[in-house]
Design a protein around this motif. Structure first.
Motif, short mmCIF file in Angstrom:
data_model
loop_
_atom_site.label_atom_id
_atom_site.label_comp_id
_atom_site.label_asym_id
_atom_site.label_seq_id
_atom_site.Cartn_x
_atom_site.Cartn_y
_atom_site.Cartn_z
N GLN A 163 48.44 17.22 89.52
CA GLN A 163 47.32 17.02 90.45
C GLN A 163 46.98 15.56 90.66
O GLN A 163 46.51 15.18 91.73
N ASP B 120 39.91 19.74 89.48
CA ASP B 120 40.55 20.95 89.98
C ASP B 120 39.63 21.75 90.89
O ASP B 120 40.09 22.38 91.85
N SER C 92 58.04 29.29 87.42
CA SER C 92 58.00 29.49 85.97
C SER C 92 58.80 30.70 85.49
O SER C 92 58.69 31.11 84.34
N ARG D 166 41.25 30.13 83.55
CA ARG D 166 42.26 29.55 82.65
C ARG D 166 41.92 29.87 81.20
O ARG D 166 40.77 30.04 80.82
N THR E 95 45.08 29.03 88.53
CA THR E 95 45.55 27.71 88.12
C THR E 95 44.44 26.68 88.13
O THR E 95 44.36 25.82 87.24
N LEU E 96 43.55 26.75 89.11
CA LEU E 96 42.60 25.66 89.33
C LEU E 96 41.16 26.00 88.95
O LEU E 96 40.37 25.09 88.71
N CYS F 238 50.32 21.42 91.83
CA CYS F 238 49.25 21.78 90.89
C CYS F 238 49.78 22.71 89.79
O CYS F 238 49.39 22.58 88.62
N LEU F 239 50.64 23.62 90.14
CA LEU F 239 51.24 24.50 89.14
C LEU F 239 52.06 23.71 88.13
O LEU F 239 52.16 24.08 86.96
N ASN F 240 52.63 22.60 88.60
CA ASN F 240 53.41 21.73 87.71
C ASN F 240 52.53 20.74 86.96
O ASN F 240 53.05 19.89 86.22
N GLY F 241 51.19 20.83 87.13
CA GLY F 241 50.28 19.93 86.43
C GLY F 241 50.30 18.50 86.95
O GLY F 241 50.02 17.56 86.21
N LEU G 71 47.50 32.71 92.62
CA LEU G 71 47.99 31.57 91.83
C LEU G 71 47.03 30.39 91.91
O LEU G 71 46.78 29.71 90.91
N ARG H 185 52.23 23.99 94.57
CA ARG H 185 53.35 23.86 93.63
C ARG H 185 53.15 22.64 92.73
O ARG H 185 53.41 22.71 91.52
#
Length: 325
Positions: free
Chosen positions: A287, A205, A114, A175, A169-170, A282-285, A165, A280
């Motif tokens: 899942q 998540d 990002s 969040r 993220t999860l 998951c970071l990109n959404g 991270l 990675r």
């Protein structure tokens, strides 16, 4: 018990030894072509898992950086095999410095997400400069402790960053809360509302997070177990050699501590790269598009693309078809 006395060690095809390190396994006792036969052959695990990881990245559409990371993992195993086979200083550099380069690559994969193109470029050039510095300074010092400390620091930084991270993220409480749409605020949640969707995503998540923590525990346990055995092998080498000669072959190979270091760190490093690949996505959404395939504890995990069934548009005759992604 089946018992073969240990043959005497001596010189071999690649003699003399020029490396700055020589491990507890005796030299050329089994064959003149491999200086340390157990320490050499245990690196086959790196070669197997490196190829497995590369093929998995290509098959499942993972980011290219992880394909390169698995290639680096493969080169680590190949370099280590060449080093322990020959005990030559150039092969020692291939073994040890490839560990640094692969870890720097994972550091880039972890910290570049990002970021803007400018910041990614600065990060890449900084890590490249760090790799060059470590290479030059290590070649100047020729002190294995410098390499070991540099590798340990880089690994700790990358793992801690990945843990952070993963959590932010999860885990839902870390969040930022998402605002409900106007209708749900007025009428309350209903099936299919954003609140229900959010709860479903939080449950999903959390399940992923718990599995990732299991991966972290397994990977770290494997690394630390290998590190402990490696240290015992270094500190009590003369005693362990005596035990091996008493036991004889083939059972004595089970007391080759550096070989266990290869196996355990190979497993730990593979788990870490696989974890980073899943993180990675998951970071990109994504899942829902990828999942961890780990059917048994004693197998090697793999991040795979999930096949979902979606209906095709209805045909003119009123029928529909199912398409698998």
């Amino acid at each position: 018990m089946f018992h073969i006395p240990y043959p005497p060690s001596g010189s071999g095809y690649w003699s003399p030894v020029t490396s700055t390190l020589n491990w507890c396994e005796e030299d050329y006792y089994a064959t003149v072509y491999l200086a340390e036969i157990v320490n050499s052959l245990t690196n086959v695990l790196f070669l197997f898992l490196g190829i497995k990881g590369i093929l998995s990245c290509r098959r499942n559409g993972h980011d290219f950086v992880f394909q390169v990371a698995f290639l680096g993992y493969f080169i680590v195993g190949l370099g280590s095999l060449l080093f322990h086979s020959t005990l030559k200083y150039p092969m020692q550099l291939v073994d040890e410095l490839s560990m640094i380069y692969t870890t720097c690559l994972m550091c880039y994969a972890t910290f570049s997400f990002s970021k803007s193109t400018r910041n990614r470029t600065i990060l890449g050039l900084s890590l490249l400069g760090l790799s060059v510095f470590i290479t030059a300074y290590y070649h100047y010092l020729q002190d294995p402790r410098f390499h070991q400390n540099a590798y340990a620091i880089l690994t700790v930084v990358v793992v801690l960053r990945s843990m952070w991270l993963m959590e932010v993220t999860l885990r839902s409480k870390w969040r930022k809360a998402q605002a409900l749409n106007a209708s749900s605020q007025v009428n309350g949640p209903s099936p299919g509302s954003s609140r229900d969707v959010q709860l479903s995503q939080n449950t999903r998540d959390l399940k992923i997070l718990n599995t990732m923590w299991l991966m972290v525990i397994c990977g770290l346990s494997s690394f630390l177990g290998g590190f402990a055995i490696w240290n015992l092998d270094n500190h009590y080498c003369s005693t362990i050699r005596g035990w091996r000669h008493t036991i004889g072959l083939p059972w004595g190979v089970l007391l080759e501590g550096h070989g266990w270091w290869h196996l355990l760190t190979g497993i730990g490093a593979y788990i870490y790269i696989t974890w980073g690949t899943w993180l990675r996505h998951c970071l990109n959404g994504r899942q829902d598009e990828y999942e961890l395939y780990w059917p048994h504890f004693y197998t090697f995990p793999e991040v795979v693309h999930v096949e979902k069934e979606i209906p095709k548009p209805v045909h003119l005759d009123g029928t529909s078809a199912i398409k698998r992604l």
